[in-house]
Design a protein around this motif. Sequence first.
Motif, mmCIF file in Angstrom:
data_model
loop_
_atom_site.group_PDB
_atom_site.id
_atom_site.type_symbol
_atom_site.label_atom_id
_atom_site.label_comp_id
_atom_site.label_asym_id
_atom_site.label_seq_id
_atom_site.Cartn_x
_atom_site.Cartn_y
_atom_site.Cartn_z
ATOM 1 N N ILE A 125 10.424 9.809 -23.641
ATOM 2 C CA ILE A 125 11.439 9.593 -23.178
ATOM 3 C C ILE A 125 11.859 10.533 -21.691
ATOM 4 C CG2 ILE A 125 14.029 10.740 -23.629
ATOM 5 C CD1 ILE A 125 13.385 10.324 -26.700
ATOM 6 N N MET A 126 11.077 11.596 -21.566
ATOM 7 C CA MET A 126 11.204 12.242 -20.262
ATOM 8 C C MET A 126 10.716 11.539 -19.049
ATOM 9 S SD MET A 126 12.182 15.289 -21.034
ATOM 10 C CE MET A 126 11.851 16.447 -19.848
ATOM 11 N N ARG A 127 9.904 10.688 -19.281
ATOM 12 C CA ARG A 127 9.298 9.621 -18.375
ATOM 13 C C ARG A 127 10.333 8.702 -17.889
ATOM 14 N NH1 ARG A 127 3.565 6.287 -18.920
ATOM 15 N NH2 ARG A 127 3.236 6.006 -16.732
ATOM 16 N N GLY A 128 11.028 8.034 -18.991
ATOM 17 C CA GLY A 128 12.053 7.325 -18.805
ATOM 18 C C GLY A 128 13.171 7.839 -17.726
ATOM 19 N N ARG A 129 13.597 9.114 -18.227
ATOM 20 C CA ARG A 129 14.639 9.778 -17.528
ATOM 21 C C ARG A 129 14.170 10.131 -15.914
ATOM 22 N NH1 ARG A 129 15.861 14.931 -20.461
ATOM 23 N NH2 ARG A 129 16.529 13.727 -21.951
ATOM 24 N N GLY A 130 13.048 10.405 -15.852
ATOM 25 C CA GLY A 130 12.654 10.710 -14.475
ATOM 26 C C GLY A 130 12.535 9.350 -13.623
ATOM 27 N N TYR A 131 12.292 8.421 -14.355
ATOM 28 C CA TYR A 131 12.270 7.128 -13.579
ATOM 29 C C TYR A 131 13.786 6.628 -13.174
ATOM 30 C CZ TYR A 131 11.832 1.877 -12.884
ATOM 31 O OH TYR A 131 11.712 0.859 -12.414
ATOM 32 N N SER A 132 14.599 6.983 -14.154
ATOM 33 C CA SER A 132 16.255 6.652 -14.043
ATOM 34 C C SER A 132 16.598 7.466 -12.879
ATOM 35 C CB SER A 132 16.762 7.118 -15.276
ATOM 36 O OG SER A 132 18.125 6.612 -15.090
ATOM 37 N N GLU A 133 16.402 8.807 -12.659
ATOM 38 C CA GLU A 133 16.631 9.686 -11.754
ATOM 39 C C GLU A 133 16.144 9.192 -10.240
ATOM 40 O OE1 GLU A 133 18.878 12.267 -11.675
ATOM 41 O OE2 GLU A 133 19.369 11.670 -13.851
ATOM 42 N N ASN A 134 14.910 8.735 -10.381
ATOM 43 C CA ASN A 134 14.157 8.163 -8.924
ATOM 44 C C ASN A 134 14.990 6.911 -8.464
ATOM 45 O OD1 ASN A 134 12.499 10.323 -8.843
ATOM 46 N ND2 ASN A 134 10.831 9.067 -9.892
ATOM 47 N N ASN A 135 15.207 6.117 -9.586
ATOM 48 C CA ASN A 135 15.992 4.771 -9.280
ATOM 49 C C ASN A 135 17.595 5.290 -8.705
ATOM 50 O OD1 ASN A 135 14.212 3.148 -10.032
ATOM 51 N ND2 ASN A 135 14.973 2.624 -12.059
ATOM 52 N N LYS A 136 18.284 6.126 -9.102
ATOM 53 C CA LYS A 136 19.684 6.625 -8.739
ATOM 54 C C LYS A 136 19.178 6.958 -7.248
ATOM 55 C CE LYS A 136 21.557 7.873 -13.157
ATOM 56 N NZ LYS A 136 21.918 9.002 -13.897
ATOM 57 N N LYS A 137 18.327 7.959 -7.030
ATOM 58 C CA LYS A 137 18.229 8.483 -5.536
ATOM 59 C C LYS A 137 17.880 7.247 -4.589
ATOM 60 C CE LYS A 137 16.425 12.862 -7.004
ATOM 61 N NZ LYS A 137 15.421 13.883 -7.104
ATOM 62 N N LEU A 138 17.006 6.391 -5.106
ATOM 63 C CA LEU A 138 16.692 5.162 -4.211
ATOM 64 C C LEU A 138 17.939 4.126 -4.025
ATOM 65 C CD1 LEU A 138 14.665 3.690 -2.804
ATOM 66 C CD2 LEU A 138 14.096 2.483 -5.031
ATOM 67 N N GLN A 177 21.086 5.362 -3.941
ATOM 68 C CA GLN A 177 21.899 6.160 -3.185
ATOM 69 C C GLN A 177 21.441 5.957 -1.855
ATOM 70 O OE1 GLN A 177 21.969 10.272 -3.886
ATOM 71 N NE2 GLN A 177 23.910 10.426 -3.177
ATOM 72 N N ILE A 178 20.253 6.240 -1.363
ATOM 73 C CA ILE A 178 19.657 5.864 -0.097
ATOM 74 C C ILE A 178 19.896 4.569 0.426
ATOM 75 C CG2 ILE A 178 17.472 6.333 1.057
ATOM 76 C CD1 ILE A 178 16.407 8.451 -0.621
ATOM 77 N N LEU A 179 19.526 3.705 -0.321
ATOM 78 C CA LEU A 179 19.796 2.250 0.357
ATOM 79 C C LEU A 179 21.390 2.117 0.678
ATOM 80 C CD1 LEU A 179 17.246 0.386 -2.029
ATOM 81 C CD2 LEU A 179 16.898 0.956 0.559
ATOM 82 N N SER A 180 21.945 2.452 -0.386
ATOM 83 C CA SER A 180 23.538 2.374 -0.141
ATOM 84 C C SER A 180 24.165 3.012 1.065
ATOM 85 C CB SER A 180 24.299 2.811 -1.187
ATOM 86 O OG SER A 180 23.973 2.266 -2.605
ATOM 87 N N GLN A 181 23.274 4.147 1.232
ATOM 88 C CA GLN A 181 23.865 5.002 2.576
ATOM 89 C C GLN A 181 23.466 3.942 4.030
ATOM 90 O OE1 GLN A 181 22.143 8.614 1.957
ATOM 91 N NE2 GLN A 181 23.822 9.531 1.002
ATOM 92 N N LYS A 182 22.218 3.600 3.887
ATOM 93 C CA LYS A 182 21.710 2.679 4.918
ATOM 94 C C LYS A 182 22.586 1.475 5.179
ATOM 95 C CE LYS A 182 16.946 4.105 5.055
ATOM 96 N NZ LYS A 182 15.578 3.903 5.293
ATOM 97 N N ILE A 183 23.106 0.823 3.842
ATOM 98 C CA ILE A 183 23.632 -0.378 4.183
ATOM 99 C C ILE A 183 25.084 -0.029 4.756
ATOM 100 C CG2 ILE A 183 24.946 -1.970 2.775
ATOM 101 C CD1 ILE A 183 22.387 -2.265 0.789
ATOM 102 N N LEU A 184 25.613 0.998 4.179
ATOM 103 C CA LEU A 184 27.057 1.316 5.135
ATOM 104 C C LEU A 184 26.790 1.744 6.369
ATOM 105 C CD1 LEU A 184 29.962 2.044 4.013
ATOM 106 C CD2 LEU A 184 29.263 4.419 3.557
#
Length: 108
Positions: free
Chosen positions: A1-14, A16-23
């Motif tokens: 479960i911890m592995r999945g949560r970390g993966y999810s957090e990394n996806n959220k950050k990615l 967010q970064i991509l959204s900022q670049k698109i904007l």
Amino acid sequence: IMRGRGYSENNKKLIQILSQKILLKKNITADFADGIRKNQFKVYLQPILSDSGKKCNGAEALVYWDHPKLGLQLPEYFLNILEESALIHVLDTYVLEQSIKVIKEWCY
């Protein structure tokens, strides 16, 4: 479960970064035409001198965007986006025209 949560957090950050670049790309391309029309791009020529320093062999054009909301922006802020958006030729033409005006002032 911890592995999945970390993966999810990394996806959220990615995302967010991509959204900022698109904007950022959207804002730059949307503001670009106004910037050209209102002469918000500032062109500075840096002379290229001969080895003796007595003769000007040419000049390098430097361009900055004096954005009304963001202030003076370095080329690294907008050049790549204009290249990706196929708008760079418009800026190239503008810089060439402004450079010719400056060179005429230098010569006359």
